[in-house]
Design a protein around this motif. Structure first.
Motif, PDB file in Angstrom:
ATOM      1  N   ALA A   1       0.834  -1.209   0.000  1.00 41.44           N
ATOM      2  CA  ALA A   1       0.000   0.000   0.000  1.00 41.44           C
ATOM      3  C   ALA A   1       0.866   1.254   0.000  1.00 41.44           C
ATOM      4  CB  ALA A   1      -0.934  -0.011   1.211  1.00 41.44           C
ATOM      5  N   ARG A   2       1.935   1.255   0.801  1.00 37.63           N
ATOM      6  CA  ARG A   2       2.806   2.426   0.863  1.00 37.63           C
ATOM      7  C   ARG A   2       3.463   2.701  -0.481  1.00 37.63           C
ATOM      8  NH1 ARG A   2       7.701   4.006   0.914  1.00 37.63           N
ATOM      9  NH2 ARG A   2       8.528   1.896   0.645  1.00 37.63           N
ATOM     10  N   GLN A   3       3.974   1.655  -1.128  1.00 38.87           N
ATOM     11  CA  GLN A   3       4.652   1.845  -2.405  1.00 38.87           C
ATOM     12  C   GLN A   3       3.694   2.262  -3.520  1.00 38.87           C
ATOM     13  OE1 GLN A   3       7.671  -0.948  -3.702  1.00 38.87           O
ATOM     14  NE2 GLN A   3       7.845  -1.809  -1.638  1.00 38.87           N
ATOM     15  N   CYS A   4       2.412   2.009  -3.313  1.00 39.68           N
ATOM     16  CA  CYS A   4       1.413   2.390  -4.317  1.00 39.68           C
ATOM     17  C   CYS A   4       0.734   3.709  -3.983  1.00 39.68           C
ATOM     18  CB  CYS A   4       0.348   1.304  -4.439  1.00 39.68           C
ATOM     19  SG  CYS A   4       0.992  -0.263  -5.054  1.00 39.68           S
ATOM     20  N   GLY A   5       1.108   4.320  -2.858  1.00 40.09           N
ATOM     21  CA  GLY A   5       0.515   5.591  -2.493  1.00 40.09           C
ATOM     22  C   GLY A   5      -0.878   5.491  -1.911  1.00 40.09           C
ATOM     23  N   LEU A   6      -1.250   4.312  -1.401  1.00 40.75           N
ATOM     24  CA  LEU A   6      -2.547   4.127  -0.764  1.00 40.75           C
ATOM     25  C   LEU A   6      -2.393   4.263   0.743  1.00 40.75           C
ATOM     26  CD1 LEU A   6      -3.807   1.183  -2.976  1.00 40.75           C
ATOM     27  CD2 LEU A   6      -4.504   3.580  -3.097  1.00 40.75           C
ATOM     28  N   ALA A   7      -3.431   4.719   1.399  1.00 42.76           N
ATOM     29  CA  ALA A   7      -3.322   5.151   2.788  1.00 42.76           C
ATOM     30  C   ALA A   7      -2.976   4.025   3.746  1.00 42.76           C
ATOM     31  CB  ALA A   7      -4.628   5.826   3.219  1.00 42.76           C
ATOM     32  N   SER A   8      -3.485   2.815   3.494  1.00 43.18           N
ATOM     33  CA  SER A   8      -3.291   1.721   4.440  1.00 43.18           C
ATOM     34  C   SER A   8      -3.558   0.399   3.739  1.00 43.18           C
ATOM     35  CB  SER A   8      -4.245   1.870   5.633  1.00 43.18           C
ATOM     36  OG  SER A   8      -5.593   1.785   5.193  1.00 43.18           O
ATOM     37  N   ALA A   9      -3.234  -0.678   4.436  1.00 45.90           N
ATOM     38  CA  ALA A   9      -3.506  -2.008   3.886  1.00 45.90           C
ATOM     39  C   ALA A   9      -5.004  -2.202   3.671  1.00 45.90           C
ATOM     40  CB  ALA A   9      -2.952  -3.083   4.819  1.00 45.90           C
ATOM     41  N   SER A  10      -5.829  -1.706   4.611  1.00 45.05           N
ATOM     42  CA  SER A  10      -7.278  -1.859   4.457  1.00 45.05           C
ATOM     43  C   SER A  10      -7.787  -1.064   3.257  1.00 45.05           C
ATOM     44  CB  SER A  10      -7.994  -1.424   5.732  1.00 45.05           C
ATOM     45  OG  SER A  10      -7.746  -0.049   6.013  1.00 45.05           O
ATOM     46  N   HIS A  11      -7.198   0.110   3.016  1.00 42.68           N
ATOM     47  CA  HIS A  11      -7.572   0.897   1.839  1.00 42.68           C
ATOM     48  C   HIS A  11      -7.207   0.134   0.559  1.00 42.68           C
ATOM     49  CE1 HIS A  11      -7.171   4.873  -0.611  1.00 42.68           C
ATOM     50  NE2 HIS A  11      -8.374   4.355  -0.716  1.00 42.68           N
ATOM     51  N   LEU A  12      -6.034  -0.480   0.559  1.00 43.74           N
ATOM     52  CA  LEU A  12      -5.614  -1.299  -0.577  1.00 43.74           C
ATOM     53  C   LEU A  12      -6.585  -2.451  -0.793  1.00 43.74           C
ATOM     54  CD1 LEU A  12      -3.578  -2.384  -2.715  1.00 43.74           C
ATOM     55  CD2 LEU A  12      -2.374  -3.499  -0.818  1.00 43.74           C
TER      56      LEU A  12
END
Length: 306
Positions: A264-275
């Motif tokens: 998620a971090r490497q994709c610019g998403l806020a969190s694992a749950s957001h991913l």
């Protein structure tokens, strides 16, 4: 024979709906994620008409078809392995002879927009999906036939079908798409700005991105940029960025063992749950399921999903 009850997520496709109210028999259907839907039909001694559908349909004859013809092209006949493309906005009338079976892949213009930019380096509005009748092309037919043989109720097979669907669409664009305009269409971003913006965005997917930053890179006001971007890319800026983020997530899930919060971090998403939420909404499976299923499958060829 009346078709089986239509699945809610396929009934919006006009070609599907026409067949569902004809003599055709629906053998099976599924939503494959990413806006792709598929159905296998059997039909005989029928006549159908498609009038300006809002979506594209890629069709492959699996059996029969020798007595089937299109009124607009009466000298052509179907047979197993032949392709038809019924683009959005087209009209066609068909006479169905002896028993035949065929697979349909339904997709919207939005599914082609990223492929046009990434594979052809052209704006989606410059790319025209062709109207094809009984064409033989293994580059498109191969993945579509393989897709039709899978059990779409199985999550692994459905994910493989998704990849095969993307491969068929990519091959269709690369091999058969034509220019929709003789001269470059007016409006939108210039080709150099479009390419620079793609590179700039992909280099910053691990960071929060705003429309203001993207507009500044293009040297435009936010309002003007948003309008010009949609004209050139076929989708809104935020939808394009999310598409890129999820494509990067697919690559990381396929080729690394990074935990979901790192993906998620490497994709610019806020969190694992957001991913998880975004990924499942697009593909129909969770990132964990995708990783397990994709690592168990071999990579496809040149026309695999980008």
């Amino acid at each position: 024979m009346t078709a089986l009850a239509t699945a809610p997520d396929l009934s919006r496709h006009e070609v599907f709906d026409v067949l569902a109210h004809s003599r055709a028999q629906l053998l099976r259907s599924a939503s494959l994620g990413d806006g792709l839907a598929v159905a296998v039909w059997r039909n005989a001694a029928d006549a159908t008409r498609y009038s300006r559908p809002s979506h594209h349909t890629l069709s492959l004859y699996l059996s029969g078809g020798h007595g089937t013809w299109r009124r607009e092209a009466p000298d052509l006949r179907g047979e197993p392995g032949r392709l038809c493309v019924m683009p959005a906005g087209h009209e066609s009338r068909w006479v169905v002879g002896g028993e035949q079976s065929f697979v349909h892949l339904y997709f919207d213009e939005a599914q082609l927009a990223p492929l046009a930019v990434r594979l052809l380096d052209r704006e989606p509005r410059e790319v025209q999906v062709p109207d094809l009748t009984f064409v033989g092309d293994g580059r498109v037919a191969g993945p579509l036939h393989a897709l039709s043989m899978l059990d779409w109720q199985d999550p692994q097979a459905r994910l493989q079908a998704n990849a095969l669907g993307h491969e068929a669409l990519a091959a269709l664009l690369v091999v058969h798409a034509t220019r929709g305009h003789r001269t470059p269409p007016r409006g939108g971003l210039s080709a150099p700005v479009r390419r620079r913006l793609v590179d700039w965005t992909e280099a910053r997917l691990d960071q929060p991105l705003t429309i203001g930053e993207m507009a500044a890179e293009a040297a435009l006001s936010e309002h003007h940029f948003a309008r010009m971007f949609r004209t050139s890319f076929g989708i809104a800026p935020h939808a394009w960025v999310l598409w890129l983020r999820l494509e990067r997530a697919k690559q990381l899930l396929r080729h690394t063992d990074a935990p979901l919060d790192e993906v998620a971090r490497q994709c610019g998403l806020a969190s694992a749950s957001h991913l998880v939420n975004r990924f499942r909404a697009r593909t129909g499976v969770t990132p964990g399921q995708f990783r397990r299923l994709r690592q168990a499958q071999p990579e496809r060829g040149v026309f695999r999903s980008p």
